[in-house]
Motif scaffolding. Structure first.
Motif, short mmCIF file in Angstrom:
data_model
loop_
_atom_site.label_atom_id
_atom_site.label_comp_id
_atom_site.label_asym_id
_atom_site.label_seq_id
_atom_site.Cartn_x
_atom_site.Cartn_y
_atom_site.Cartn_z
N GLY A 24 2.39 4.84 3.95
CA GLY A 24 1.03 5.15 4.38
C GLY A 24 0.09 3.96 4.35
O GLY A 24 0.24 3.06 3.53
N ARG A 25 -0.90 4.01 5.23
CA ARG A 25 -1.88 2.93 5.27
C ARG A 25 -2.94 3.08 4.19
O ARG A 25 -3.32 2.11 3.54
N GLY A 26 -3.48 4.30 4.01
CA GLY A 26 -4.61 4.46 3.12
C GLY A 26 -5.88 3.99 3.79
O GLY A 26 -6.56 3.09 3.32
N SER A 27 -6.21 4.64 4.92
CA SER A 27 -7.31 4.16 5.76
C SER A 27 -8.66 4.22 5.07
O SER A 27 -9.58 3.48 5.43
N LEU A 32 -9.22 -3.26 2.76
CA LEU A 32 -8.29 -3.56 1.67
C LEU A 32 -6.85 -3.28 2.09
O LEU A 32 -5.91 -3.83 1.51
N THR A 33 -6.66 -2.44 3.10
CA THR A 33 -5.31 -2.15 3.60
C THR A 33 -5.13 -2.60 5.05
O THR A 33 -4.29 -2.08 5.77
N ASP A 34 -5.91 -3.58 5.47
CA ASP A 34 -5.73 -4.13 6.81
C ASP A 34 -4.38 -4.83 6.96
O ASP A 34 -3.78 -4.82 8.04
N TRP A 35 -3.91 -5.44 5.88
CA TRP A 35 -2.69 -6.25 5.96
C TRP A 35 -1.62 -5.80 4.96
O TRP A 35 -0.64 -6.51 4.76
N ARG A 36 -1.81 -4.66 4.33
CA ARG A 36 -0.82 -4.15 3.37
C ARG A 36 -0.88 -2.64 3.34
O ARG A 36 -1.94 -2.05 3.59
N ALA A 37 0.26 -2.00 3.08
CA ALA A 37 0.29 -0.55 2.89
C ALA A 37 -0.39 -0.21 1.57
O ALA A 37 -0.44 -1.03 0.64
N VAL A 269 -6.17 6.83 -5.98
CA VAL A 269 -7.09 5.72 -5.72
C VAL A 269 -7.21 5.49 -4.21
O VAL A 269 -7.01 4.37 -3.72
N GLY A 270 -7.57 6.55 -3.49
CA GLY A 270 -7.55 6.50 -2.04
C GLY A 270 -8.83 6.09 -1.38
O GLY A 270 -8.87 5.92 -0.16
N THR A 271 -9.90 5.90 -2.15
CA THR A 271 -11.16 5.42 -1.60
C THR A 271 -11.60 4.18 -2.37
O THR A 271 -11.12 3.93 -3.49
N LEU A 272 -12.52 3.41 -1.81
CA LEU A 272 -13.00 2.23 -2.51
C LEU A 272 -13.65 2.60 -3.84
O LEU A 272 -13.46 1.90 -4.84
N ASP A 273 -14.39 3.70 -3.85
CA ASP A 273 -15.05 4.11 -5.08
C ASP A 273 -14.05 4.54 -6.15
O ASP A 273 -14.15 4.14 -7.31
#
Length: 441
Positions: A24-27, A32-37, A269-273
């Motif tokens: 998964g990307r974790g959009s 923070l996930t532009d270049w990593r899963a 930990v799916g959001t920046l917050d």
């Protein structure tokens, strides 16, 4: 806080194959996930998120593990090879990468169930009695042997690990189930906006952790049925679990702290917050997640670097860190860090200050810079005198990401783009002046 001195390692764990879904990307983590899963995202000062389910497997005695990857997996694969590539197949143990490769049909993974179905031949070759499907993007410590023992004791076809969560936390984000007095699942809702609450606990729900145990043949049978259903979304939570709960034995396994009887530590930990908050929890004197427990170690790969160094002891130029974690290779040169996590190779230059922040590997903080309540991505070089998290209006003008709770995300690309915008145009009077100064120097 639970202790893990009493293990559940047995023939059950030895007869289990674990498949970690890590594609998964974790959009909601944005750049923070532009270049990593998402499972490859750094966490806790030295770890990656994937290290937690992997460590849980090994500590539980499950030593046959596959990792299904898909989205921008290079960083994840490189880390797994370095940290977990020492297991020997000839000794009956292995941690293997299973990249999306169109093994069944012409499509890539299009759902959690499809990711397992496309690797069904690999699982079959391992000849396990039980198959454990694990989410690769949550932070927690769990003895899977206890869940396996419950699965067998109840004669279950499938077992779903779950936690008690607030309805607000689960709404639109977590699968929610309703169970009877014996924890047999009666209803399953996948990420509902208005989740079903626990009858005697208003505002609380029973939420899925995304971890499942199946009897091998039952899993294969259900995946085959799902694969020919044209209306299926090929997802465990949305399709398979709701379709089997009436005719088959599906049980919930509550993940609780054996010491207190309350919900055990588990973070999505799916959001920046939530990512920032989970990291900040670790610097408290007695954090809910004990990373120092030698009975249940969290393993990872760490580059061999020099020890962290704190230099200069002068008034106004003193290198020190308090209420923080500091990884190897860091240099705190006449700077100050408070309530922060500094990953490996961070270099803070003189008179800079960092507070309530997460600095990923290789970050450089220029002289007189100030950073507060921020996440600084790997390799960022913060220019001299820059302020981050001090004035949110300026943060937005600089092109940084601002979370709903005021956490600032800064990436290397953002810094480079800002510096390019501030660079004088070629041929301008200012650019000639800059060139004259450089020549004079």
């Amino acid at each position: 806080m639970p202790t893990y001195q009493n293990r559940y390692i047995s023939n059950l764990t030895k007869d289990t194959y674990a498949l970690i879904l890590a594609g998964g990307r974790g959009s909601r983590l944005h750049e923070l996930t532009d270049w990593r899963a998402k499972p490859a995202v750094y966490f806790g000062g030295i770890f990656r998120i994937i290290d937690f389910p992997l460590s849980n497997c090994i500590n539980s005695g499950i030593r046959r593990v596959g990792i299904a990857t898909q989205y921008k997996s290079h960083s994840l694969i490189r880390h797994v090879n370095r940290a977990w590539g020492h297991f020997k197949k000839e000794l009956g143990e292995s941690v293997e990468i299973l990249p999306a490769s169109k093994r069944q049909g012409e499509g890539w993974y299009c759902g959690t169930a499809d990711a397992v179905f496309q690797n069904i031949d690999i699982i079959r070759d391992e000849l396990p009695k039980y198959v454990m499907i694990l989410s690769g993007d949550h932070v927690y410590r769990m003895d899977y042997g206890e869940m396996l023992a419950s699965h067998v004791e109840k004669g279950a076809d499938m077992t779903v690990s779950c936690i008690q969560a607030s309805a607000e936390e689960a709404a639109g984000a977590l699968g929610v189930m309703r169970v009877d007095s014996h924890n047999r699942v009666q209803e399953f809702q996948e990420k509902p906006e208005c989740p079903a609450e626990i009858p005697d606990r208003p505002g609380q729900v029973l939420a899925s952790m995304g971890n499942y145990i199946f009897n091998r043949e039952f899993l294969f049978e259900q995946l085959q049925i799902d694969s020919i259903d044209a209306c299926s979304g090929r997802d465990f939570g949305h399709d398979i679990i709701p379709s089997i709960i009436e005719q088959h034995k599906v049980y919930a396994f509550p993940f609780i702290d054996t010491g207190t009887g309350e919900r055990a530590y588990w973070r999505d930990v799916g959001t920046l917050d939530s990512y920032w908050e989970a990291n900040m929890e670790l610097i408290s004197p007695l954090p809910a997640l004990n990373m120092y427990d030698s009975h249940w170690p969290i393993q990872t790969y760490q580059e061999q670097l020099a020890p962290a160094k704190f230099v200069f002891d002068q008034d106004g130029r003193r290198g020190y860190v308090v209420d923080s974690t500091v990884a190897s290779g860091c240099i705190i040169s006449g700077a100050k860090a408070t309530r922060s996590l500094l990953f490996s190779g961070v270099h803070m230059h003189s008179h800079s200050e960092v507070e309530d922040s997460v600095l990923l590997p290789g970050v450089g903080v220029g002289r007189y810079s100030r950073i507060k309540r921020a996440i600084i991505d790997r390799g960022c070089k913060i220019p001299e005198g820059m302020e981050i998290g001090i004035n949110h209006r300026q943060d937005l003008l600089n092109g940084f990401r601002l979370s709903p709770k005021g956490i600032v995300l800064v990436t290397k690309e953002m810094i480079e783009r800002l510096e390019q915008q501030q660079k004088p145009p070629e041929g301008s009077l200012l650019s000639h002046k800059v060139l004259e100064v450089k020549c004079a120097l």
